[in-house]
Enzyme design. Structure first.
Site, short mmCIF file in Angstrom:
data_model
loop_
_atom_site.label_atom_id
_atom_site.label_comp_id
_atom_site.label_asym_id
_atom_site.label_seq_id
_atom_site.Cartn_x
_atom_site.Cartn_y
_atom_site.Cartn_z
N CYS A 125 -4.36 37.98 15.83
CA CYS A 125 -3.71 39.30 15.65
C CYS A 125 -3.64 39.73 14.19
O CYS A 125 -3.43 40.90 13.89
CB CYS A 125 -2.31 39.29 16.25
SG CYS A 125 -2.31 38.93 18.01
N HIS A 267 2.62 44.52 13.07
CA HIS A 267 1.87 44.12 14.26
C HIS A 267 2.72 44.44 15.49
O HIS A 267 3.93 44.19 15.51
CB HIS A 267 1.55 42.62 14.19
CG HIS A 267 0.94 42.09 15.45
ND1 HIS A 267 -0.12 42.72 16.08
CD2 HIS A 267 1.22 40.99 16.19
CE1 HIS A 267 -0.44 42.03 17.15
NE2 HIS A 267 0.35 40.98 17.26
N ASN A 297 0.17 44.73 23.29
CA ASN A 297 -0.31 44.01 22.11
C ASN A 297 -1.84 43.96 22.16
O ASN A 297 -2.41 43.21 22.94
CB ASN A 297 0.28 42.59 22.11
CG ASN A 297 -0.21 41.75 20.96
OD1 ASN A 297 -1.08 42.16 20.20
ND2 ASN A 297 0.33 40.54 20.84
O1 UT7 Z 1 0.50 38.47 18.89
C1 UT7 Z 1 1.41 37.46 19.15
C2 UT7 Z 1 1.69 37.41 20.62
N1 UT7 Z 1 2.86 36.79 21.11
C3 UT7 Z 1 4.13 37.15 20.88
O2 UT7 Z 1 4.44 37.91 20.01
C4 UT7 Z 1 5.16 36.55 21.79
C5 UT7 Z 1 6.56 36.69 21.28
N2 UT7 Z 1 7.51 36.41 22.33
C6 UT7 Z 1 7.93 37.36 23.21
O3 UT7 Z 1 7.50 38.50 23.14
C7 UT7 Z 1 8.98 36.97 24.23
O4 UT7 Z 1 9.39 35.65 23.98
C8 UT7 Z 1 8.49 37.13 25.70
C9 UT7 Z 1 8.35 38.60 26.05
C10 UT7 Z 1 7.19 36.42 25.90
C11 UT7 Z 1 9.55 36.54 26.63
O5 UT7 Z 1 10.79 37.17 26.41
P1 UT7 Z 1 12.12 36.30 26.22
O6 UT7 Z 1 13.22 37.25 26.08
O7 UT7 Z 1 11.88 35.34 25.10
O8 UT7 Z 1 12.24 35.58 27.61
P2 UT7 Z 1 12.38 34.03 27.91
O9 UT7 Z 1 11.10 33.32 27.69
O10 UT7 Z 1 13.62 33.52 27.23
O11 UT7 Z 1 12.68 34.05 29.48
C12 UT7 Z 1 13.92 34.54 30.00
C13 UT7 Z 1 13.83 34.50 31.50
C14 UT7 Z 1 13.33 33.16 32.04
O12 UT7 Z 1 14.01 32.91 33.26
P3 UT7 Z 1 15.27 31.90 33.31
O13 UT7 Z 1 14.75 30.58 32.83
O14 UT7 Z 1 16.30 32.48 32.39
O15 UT7 Z 1 15.66 31.93 34.74
C15 UT7 Z 1 11.87 33.44 32.35
O16 UT7 Z 1 11.36 32.62 33.37
O17 UT7 Z 1 12.90 35.49 31.96
C16 UT7 Z 1 11.91 34.88 32.80
N3 UT7 Z 1 10.67 35.59 32.62
C17 UT7 Z 1 10.37 36.71 33.32
N4 UT7 Z 1 11.05 37.40 34.25
C18 UT7 Z 1 10.49 38.51 34.75
C19 UT7 Z 1 9.64 35.31 31.78
N5 UT7 Z 1 8.68 36.24 31.91
C20 UT7 Z 1 9.11 37.11 32.85
C21 UT7 Z 1 8.56 38.28 33.43
N6 UT7 Z 1 9.27 38.95 34.36
N7 UT7 Z 1 7.35 38.77 33.05
#
Ligand code: UT7
Length: 340
Positions: A125, A267, A297
């Protein structure tokens, strides 16, 4: 690395044209959520993304190099230049048409840029700023006069569409910039670039198979080893810290303050990351350019597509200070400060 402190040169470089291109197909959160266990509400709240564009692999007009071509032609038109004027093509991508030849060479052929030499550059990226900084170096060294810099991705091909924690983020698109030689004291010029990487953080964001280290096997395909794997939470934290850090480095190395910046172009990975960085910098969101809501993204294409949109709609105007700031797999980081 800081060209702001590099030995002086009679030249500087300036961006004289921008262009962008996206595939036609819009993939909305509702459509995506119907296939994975998610919802429009969750995706909007956690990422700020409403929809993204996805290339049709059966349509040659939507290959990576074809999106790059459309963006390059628009940038050339804005710059008032022809393909033969280009003497270097730097193509930032991690999702090119083929491993060999480079996507830069595919583009060169389609564009008819017969006098250019062309090469791909993979910093994930962060690629567009790595390429822009490289263009600046070649121009300031006197070796190049006009450089086409492209950031283009078809990451939809590299996404595991069954992994709801990553597939919601990515989309396809291309952005381009024409960078040309200017006098060292030109008002409009690239003021500085700062690049860095930390390869020890490779595990946070990778595609494990498909290279020579781990060729794709039937078993690997079943396990989606040839698709993006991401530790989202960890990436999020590093992203906020490094984006803020590289923004400060850019302004301080130029004797400026963050409040002097007219437009901040980070970004576009997640709106929450962008807001957290703006908050850390105490910088108003009204001066932060955002397109992640409409395109997701697009990796190396986020910054050049955003620039192009803001140049064409008149938000970015001559004389303004524009700060671009990125992070990506590697991990890689960087910022480039430009007086437009
Ligand atoms: O160019 C670089 C690319 N990458 C990035 O920049 C990634 C940066 N990270 C992020 O954008 C975020 O961490 C994510 C969008 C990937 C995830 O968001 P988050 O707020 O960090 O969520 P999390 O991983 O803490 O998950 C919270 C909950 C979990 O459930 P439990 O364990 O609390 O029951 C996940 O299983 O949300 C769940 N979850 C979802 N639920 C619905 C994870 N993905 C999804 C989804 N839909 N798509």
């Amino acid at each position: 690395m800081s060209p702001a402190t590099a030995p002086s040169s009679p030249y500087s470089s300036r961006i004289v044209g921008t262009g962008s291109a996206f595939p036609h197909r819009r993939l909305t959160n509702d459509e995506l959520a119907a296939k994975i266990d998610s919802s429009d509400e969750w995706i909007r709240e956690r990422t700020g993304i409403a929809e993204r564009r996805i290339s049709d692999p059966s349509n040659p007009a939507e290959y990576n190099s074809s999106l790059g071509l459309e963006a390059a032609l628009k940038a050339l038109e804005m710059a008032g230049k022809k393909p033969e004027d280009i003497d270097q093509i730097l193509y930032a991508t991690c999702s090119g048409d083929t491993i060999i030849p480079s996507t830069a060479c595919w583009l060169q052929s389609k564009l008819g840029a017969t006098k250019a030499w062309a090469v791909d550059l993979n910093a994930a990226c962060s690629g567009f700023l790595y390429a822009l900084s490289t263009a600046d170096m070649f121009i300031r060294s006197g070796q190049s006069r006009t450089v086409l810099v492209v950031g283009a991705e078809v990451l939809s091909a590299n996404v595991n569409w069954e992994d709801r924690t990553s597939c919601i983020l990515f989309g396809d698109g291309a952005g381009a910039a024409i960078v040309e030689r200017a006098p060292a004291d030109s008002s409009s010029r690239i003021l500085s670039s700062h690049l860095e990487s930390d390869g020890s953080l490779w595990e946070l964001l990778l595609i494990p198979a498909g290279g020579t280290k781990a060729p794709v096997t039937h078993e690997g395909l079943d396990q989606h080893q040839n698709k993006i794997q991401m530790k989202g939470k960890e990436v999020f934290k590093v992203a906020v810290r490094t984006l803020a850090d590289f923004a400060v480095r850019a302004v301080e190395s130029n004797g400026l303050k963050v409040s002097d910046i007219d437009w901040f172009v980070p970004h576009q990975a997640n709106l929450r990351i962008i807001e957290a960085v703006a908050n850390r910098l105490d910088f108003p969101m009204e001066k932060v350019l955002v397109n992640v809501d409409r395109y997701g993204n697009t990796s190396s294409a986020t910054v050049p597509t955003m620039l192009d949109e803001a140049v064409r709609d008149g938000r970015i105007r001559p004389g303004q200070l524009v700060l671009m700031d990125v992070f990506g797999a590697g991990l890689t980081y960087g910022s480039v400060l430009v007086r437009w």
